[in-house]
Write a protein that holds these residues in place. Structure first.
Motif, PDB file in Angstrom:
ATOM      1  N   LEU A 182      -8.936  -0.073  -2.201  1.00  0.00           N
ATOM      2  CA  LEU A 182      -8.433   1.139  -2.507  1.00  0.00           C
ATOM      3  C   LEU A 182      -7.221   1.292  -3.317  1.00  0.00           C
ATOM      4  O   LEU A 182      -6.887   2.458  -3.838  1.00  0.00           O
ATOM      5  CB  LEU A 182      -8.121   2.024  -1.228  1.00  0.00           C
ATOM      6  CG  LEU A 182      -9.376   2.358  -0.168  1.00  0.00           C
ATOM      7  CD1 LEU A 182      -8.690   3.339   0.923  1.00  0.00           C
ATOM      8  CD2 LEU A 182     -10.313   3.382  -1.138  1.00  0.00           C
ATOM      9  N   VAL A 239      -7.807  -6.395   8.028  1.00  0.00           N
ATOM     10  CA  VAL A 239      -7.827  -4.868   7.721  1.00  0.00           C
ATOM     11  C   VAL A 239      -7.061  -4.172   6.721  1.00  0.00           C
ATOM     12  O   VAL A 239      -7.752  -3.732   5.749  1.00  0.00           O
ATOM     13  CB  VAL A 239      -7.700  -4.198   8.998  1.00  0.00           C
ATOM     14  CG1 VAL A 239      -7.733  -2.519   8.787  1.00  0.00           C
ATOM     15  CG2 VAL A 239      -8.657  -4.288  10.044  1.00  0.00           C
ATOM     16  N   TYR A 240      -5.982  -4.575   6.594  1.00  0.00           N
ATOM     17  CA  TYR A 240      -5.133  -3.778   5.506  1.00  0.00           C
ATOM     18  C   TYR A 240      -5.253  -4.456   4.220  1.00  0.00           C
ATOM     19  O   TYR A 240      -5.226  -3.663   3.012  1.00  0.00           O
ATOM     20  CB  TYR A 240      -3.739  -3.638   6.023  1.00  0.00           C
ATOM     21  CG  TYR A 240      -3.285  -2.432   6.750  1.00  0.00           C
ATOM     22  CD1 TYR A 240      -3.448  -1.259   6.435  1.00  0.00           C
ATOM     23  CD2 TYR A 240      -3.374  -2.799   8.267  1.00  0.00           C
ATOM     24  CE1 TYR A 240      -3.219  -0.269   6.925  1.00  0.00           C
ATOM     25  CE2 TYR A 240      -3.440  -1.637   9.208  1.00  0.00           C
ATOM     26  CZ  TYR A 240      -3.182  -0.460   8.784  1.00  0.00           C
ATOM     27  OH  TYR A 240      -3.241   0.621   9.736  1.00  0.00           O
ATOM     28  N   LEU A 275       0.837  -1.158   0.139  1.00  0.00           N
ATOM     29  CA  LEU A 275      -0.156  -0.041  -0.106  1.00  0.00           C
ATOM     30  C   LEU A 275       0.949   1.213  -0.013  1.00  0.00           C
ATOM     31  O   LEU A 275       0.737   2.066  -0.828  1.00  0.00           O
ATOM     32  CB  LEU A 275      -0.812  -0.081   1.309  1.00  0.00           C
ATOM     33  CG  LEU A 275      -2.195  -0.705   1.199  1.00  0.00           C
ATOM     34  CD1 LEU A 275      -2.961  -0.419   2.653  1.00  0.00           C
ATOM     35  CD2 LEU A 275      -3.133   0.161   0.065  1.00  0.00           C
ATOM     36  N   TYR A 276       1.857   1.390   0.811  1.00  0.00           N
ATOM     37  CA  TYR A 276       2.489   2.652   1.172  1.00  0.00           C
ATOM     38  C   TYR A 276       3.615   2.526  -0.173  1.00  0.00           C
ATOM     39  O   TYR A 276       3.803   3.743  -0.494  1.00  0.00           O
ATOM     40  CB  TYR A 276       3.449   2.402   2.520  1.00  0.00           C
ATOM     41  CG  TYR A 276       2.601   3.011   3.490  1.00  0.00           C
ATOM     42  CD1 TYR A 276       2.508   4.410   3.723  1.00  0.00           C
ATOM     43  CD2 TYR A 276       1.545   2.230   4.207  1.00  0.00           C
ATOM     44  CE1 TYR A 276       1.707   4.745   4.762  1.00  0.00           C
ATOM     45  CE2 TYR A 276       0.756   2.626   5.317  1.00  0.00           C
ATOM     46  CZ  TYR A 276       0.855   4.048   5.721  1.00  0.00           C
ATOM     47  OH  TYR A 276       0.039   4.407   6.497  1.00  0.00           O
ATOM     48  N   GLU A 316      -3.724   6.104  -8.730  1.00  0.00           N
ATOM     49  CA  GLU A 316      -4.119   7.366  -9.537  1.00  0.00           C
ATOM     50  C   GLU A 316      -3.326   8.404  -8.820  1.00  0.00           C
ATOM     51  O   GLU A 316      -3.073   9.567  -9.542  1.00  0.00           O
ATOM     52  CB  GLU A 316      -5.498   7.663  -9.743  1.00  0.00           C
ATOM     53  CG  GLU A 316      -6.287   6.879 -10.650  1.00  0.00           C
ATOM     54  CD  GLU A 316      -7.788   6.698 -10.289  1.00  0.00           C
ATOM     55  OE1 GLU A 316      -8.296   7.831 -10.000  1.00  0.00           O
ATOM     56  OE2 GLU A 316      -8.206   5.664 -10.567  1.00  0.00           O
ATOM     57  N   THR A 317      -2.924   8.562  -7.562  1.00  0.00           N
ATOM     58  CA  THR A 317      -2.283   9.532  -7.208  1.00  0.00           C
ATOM     59  C   THR A 317      -0.707   9.564  -7.500  1.00  0.00           C
ATOM     60  O   THR A 317      -0.048  10.610  -7.195  1.00  0.00           O
ATOM     61  CB  THR A 317      -2.437   9.530  -5.385  1.00  0.00           C
ATOM     62  OG1 THR A 317      -1.837   8.485  -5.105  1.00  0.00           O
ATOM     63  CG2 THR A 317      -3.780   9.330  -5.097  1.00  0.00           C
ATOM     64  N   ILE A 356      -8.291  -2.930   2.853  1.00  0.00           N
ATOM     65  CA  ILE A 356      -8.246  -1.611   2.376  1.00  0.00           C
ATOM     66  C   ILE A 356      -7.656  -1.591   1.067  1.00  0.00           C
ATOM     67  O   ILE A 356      -7.836  -1.104   0.186  1.00  0.00           O
ATOM     68  CB  ILE A 356      -7.247  -0.864   3.470  1.00  0.00           C
ATOM     69  CG1 ILE A 356      -8.205  -0.503   4.662  1.00  0.00           C
ATOM     70  CG2 ILE A 356      -6.660   0.285   2.581  1.00  0.00           C
ATOM     71  CD1 ILE A 356      -7.370   0.291   5.809  1.00  0.00           C
ATOM     72  N   LEU A 396       1.631   4.220  -2.740  1.00  0.00           N
ATOM     73  CA  LEU A 396       1.350   5.520  -2.645  1.00  0.00           C
ATOM     74  C   LEU A 396       2.599   6.501  -2.657  1.00  0.00           C
ATOM     75  O   LEU A 396       2.624   7.701  -3.065  1.00  0.00           O
ATOM     76  CB  LEU A 396       1.070   5.756  -0.812  1.00  0.00           C
ATOM     77  CG  LEU A 396       0.087   6.792  -0.559  1.00  0.00           C
ATOM     78  CD1 LEU A 396      -1.244   6.517  -1.119  1.00  0.00           C
ATOM     79  CD2 LEU A 396      -0.315   6.776   1.056  1.00  0.00           C
ATOM     80  N   PRO A 407      -7.672   3.695  -6.563  1.00  0.00           N
ATOM     81  CA  PRO A 407      -7.538   5.204  -6.588  1.00  0.00           C
ATOM     82  C   PRO A 407      -6.384   5.378  -5.952  1.00  0.00           C
ATOM     83  O   PRO A 407      -5.795   6.649  -6.336  1.00  0.00           O
ATOM     84  CB  PRO A 407      -8.469   5.231  -5.289  1.00  0.00           C
ATOM     85  CG  PRO A 407      -9.476   4.249  -5.376  1.00  0.00           C
ATOM     86  CD  PRO A 407      -8.799   3.239  -6.019  1.00  0.00           C
ATOM     87  N   ILE A 408      -5.547   4.795  -5.500  1.00  0.00           N
ATOM     88  CA  ILE A 408      -4.360   5.170  -4.790  1.00  0.00           C
ATOM     89  C   ILE A 408      -3.299   5.043  -5.931  1.00  0.00           C
ATOM     90  O   ILE A 408      -2.675   6.045  -5.991  1.00  0.00           O
ATOM     91  CB  ILE A 408      -3.701   3.889  -3.748  1.00  0.00           C
ATOM     92  CG1 ILE A 408      -4.468   3.884  -2.489  1.00  0.00           C
ATOM     93  CG2 ILE A 408      -2.216   4.141  -3.374  1.00  0.00           C
ATOM     94  CD1 ILE A 408      -4.059   3.078  -1.487  1.00  0.00           C
TER      95      ILE A 408
END
Lengths: 297, 223
Positions: free
Chosen positions: B215, B207-208, B148-149, B221-222, B211, B152, B218-219
């Protein structure tokens, strides 16, 4: 392009630049100025915060009696829980909600992004104050500046998490990209908080139940002490709200400056040319300036 | 989604198989970390054996940062990231694939480090299955958050310095839980406390992963 936003003076002086299109053909929009009522609200809250803090200091230091066991040390209780409440619940809770609202497509607006950023920044200040005031209390009481108590540890982890958020925000990017990125990071951090809370509690439950707050909210508390404690909460909440409003306004100005700084510089140079009696601005060399400023906005 | 995930994981593992970056750089780094910890704690083997669970997980965390950096940098050249996005691969599949590849490398690394901890620190493992389960669950958590990170921060020029700062505090529960499970696995007996921590790891992973699956699009796209 790298821009260090925080190095740019944001004291409202930008507003004194010549207005858009007056003598030049650059397109500088007016900086965002809050309405009169907004300014008045901000000033009123600031004044109330000041009065509340002064009253808390007066009551806490002079009026209330020293504690039987802790002596004058107990006076820290008038600010420490209040600061912690603002840092741990109000500020970071607000940041999490604002980030979520930014990510939700229907409520997506840079307003939420700026609000989250302002809340985290003020929250980090309050978080540091929580740790410092706790340390000052801990040294004479526990004999150490720092104990690996569950509460202390999770507060410290929270601080590190949101320092990371602020570090990410400082990375130059388009406002929308930065907003999304920061909102995701705030959300991931917020999701982690309950897990960290449980794990740290299981990790070290040494001082559970012996917190300052519980000890002094017992019914045996002296009347003036309870009122001072309550006033401290209110005053610190007001301080937080005031700082949040000011930080939000600065954030809006920063964004405006980031979007307009090249246009402003152009307007300044052109104004210099006019003042020196040069060729009329708008013809000749001005046309060489790039009018396509996609990279600036 | 699963087919896409397997495709992406296969691609990343094939790249690793040919470049051997994790094997020839990240794994030796882990061993170096173990040796450095030993230097820091002094030659007393008892102290080392007592610190072994924590040291093991700290070494794993550092190696995770390196593995994630590698996993991101694989996509950052030659427009590979845009290519992946254009290929029509499901973002959730892409996320799971990247995470599976990282997790697979980390599991191998943890096996190596476990041997290192046993040999170098003299750690005695009484309940091996607990060690194995904690490693698997911890690895899933680290790969899930790390990917995830990684995504990001993939577009950032300051990625190398920012990623550890963002990732390591988030992964703190994995370190706490992993260390405690190891401690109870080394102590032997009925590992009731260890079970509590295993449940915490399961929650963290779930949980992660959730997520990430929801997500990751969308992530991306950043970036």
């Amino acid at each position: 392009m790298t821009r260090d936003l925080t190095a740019t003076p944001v004291d409202g002086s930008a507003a004194t630049h010549p207005p858009a299109g007056a003598a030049t053909n650059t397109r500088v929009s007016a900086p965002p100025t809050p309405s009169t009522s907004a300014r008045r609200t901000e000033r009123t809250i600031g004044l109330l915060a000041l009065v509340g803090t002064a009253a808390t200091v007066w009551l806490g230091l002079w009026v209330t009696p020293p504690d039987k066991v802790q002596g004058d040390l107990v006076r820290l209780v008038y600010i420490h829980p209040g600061v912690a409440w603002v840092a741990l619940y109000l500020a970071f809770g607000l940041a999490a909600v604002a980030s979520l609202l930014y990510l939700w497509p229907r409520t997506r607006s840079l307003f939420w992004d700026r609000l989250a950023a302002a809340a985290v920044e003020v929250g980090v200040v309050f978080n540091i104050c929580t740790l410092v005031s706790g340390s000052i209390w801990g040294k004479p009481t526990w004999g150490v500046w720092w104990a690996w108590d569950a509460r202390l540890t999770s507060t410290a982890v929270l601080l590190v998490l949101f320092l990371g958020y602020l570090a990410l925000r400082r990375v130059p990017a388009e406002p929308e990209v930065r907003a999304r990125r920061s909102a995701f990071v705030a959300l991931f951090a917020a999701v982690d908080i309950p897990i960290i809370h449980f794990s740290v509690n299981w990790w070290n439950t040494l001082h559970q139940g012996a917190t300052v707050l519980n000890a002094n909210l017992s019914p045996t508390i002296h009347g003036s002490m309870a009122w001072t404690l309550l006033l401290g909460f209110v005053a610190l909440t007001l301080v937080f709200v005031w700082m949040l409003l000011v930080r939000y306004r600065i954030g809006a100005l920063e964004d405006w400056l980031a979007a307009n700084e090249l246009d402003l510089a152009l307007a300044e140079r052109q104004a210099e040319g006019v003042a020196a009696g040069g060729a009329p601005v708008g013809s000749g060399p001005t046309d060489d300036f790039p009018t396509d400023r996609v990279g600036v906005a | 989604m699963w087919r896409d995930a397997m495709l992406v994981a296969g691609k990343d593992l094939r790249i690793e198989g040919r470049s051997r970056v994790a094997l020839s750089q990240v794994a030796p780094f882990g061993i170096v970390a173990l040796v450095l910890f030993a230097f820091a704690l002094g030659p007393d083997r008892q102290t080392m054996a007592r610190g072994a669970p924590g040291l093991f997980w700290v070494a794993v965390l550092f190696c995770t940062v390196l593995a994630i950096q590698r996993s991101v940098s694989v996509e950052s050249s030659d427009g590979a990231r845009d290519g992946l996005r254009l290929s029509g691969i499901d973002p959730a599949g892409l996320y799971l694939g990247k995470a599976v590849a990282v997790a697979a490398q980390l599991v191998v690394l943890e096996a190596l480090l476990t041997v290192g901890v046993v040999l170098l620190y003299g750690a005695r493992i009484e309940v091996p299955w607990m060690i194995a389960v904690s490693c698997v669950l911890g690895t899933i958590g680290l790969a899930a958050t790390g990917t995830l990170y990684g995504a990001l921060s993939s577009g950032l020029r300051v990625r190398e310095t920012l990623l550890p700062f963002l990732l390591l505090p988030i992964a703190a529960p994995v370190l706490l839980a992993g260390t405690r499970i190891w401690q109870s696995a080394m102590a032997g007996g009925v590992p009731a406390q260890g079970m509590q921590w295993l449940r915490l790891l399961v929650v963290f992973d779930a949980v992660y992963l959730a997520i990430g699956v929801v997500l990751f699009g969308p992530i991306q796209e950043t970036a």
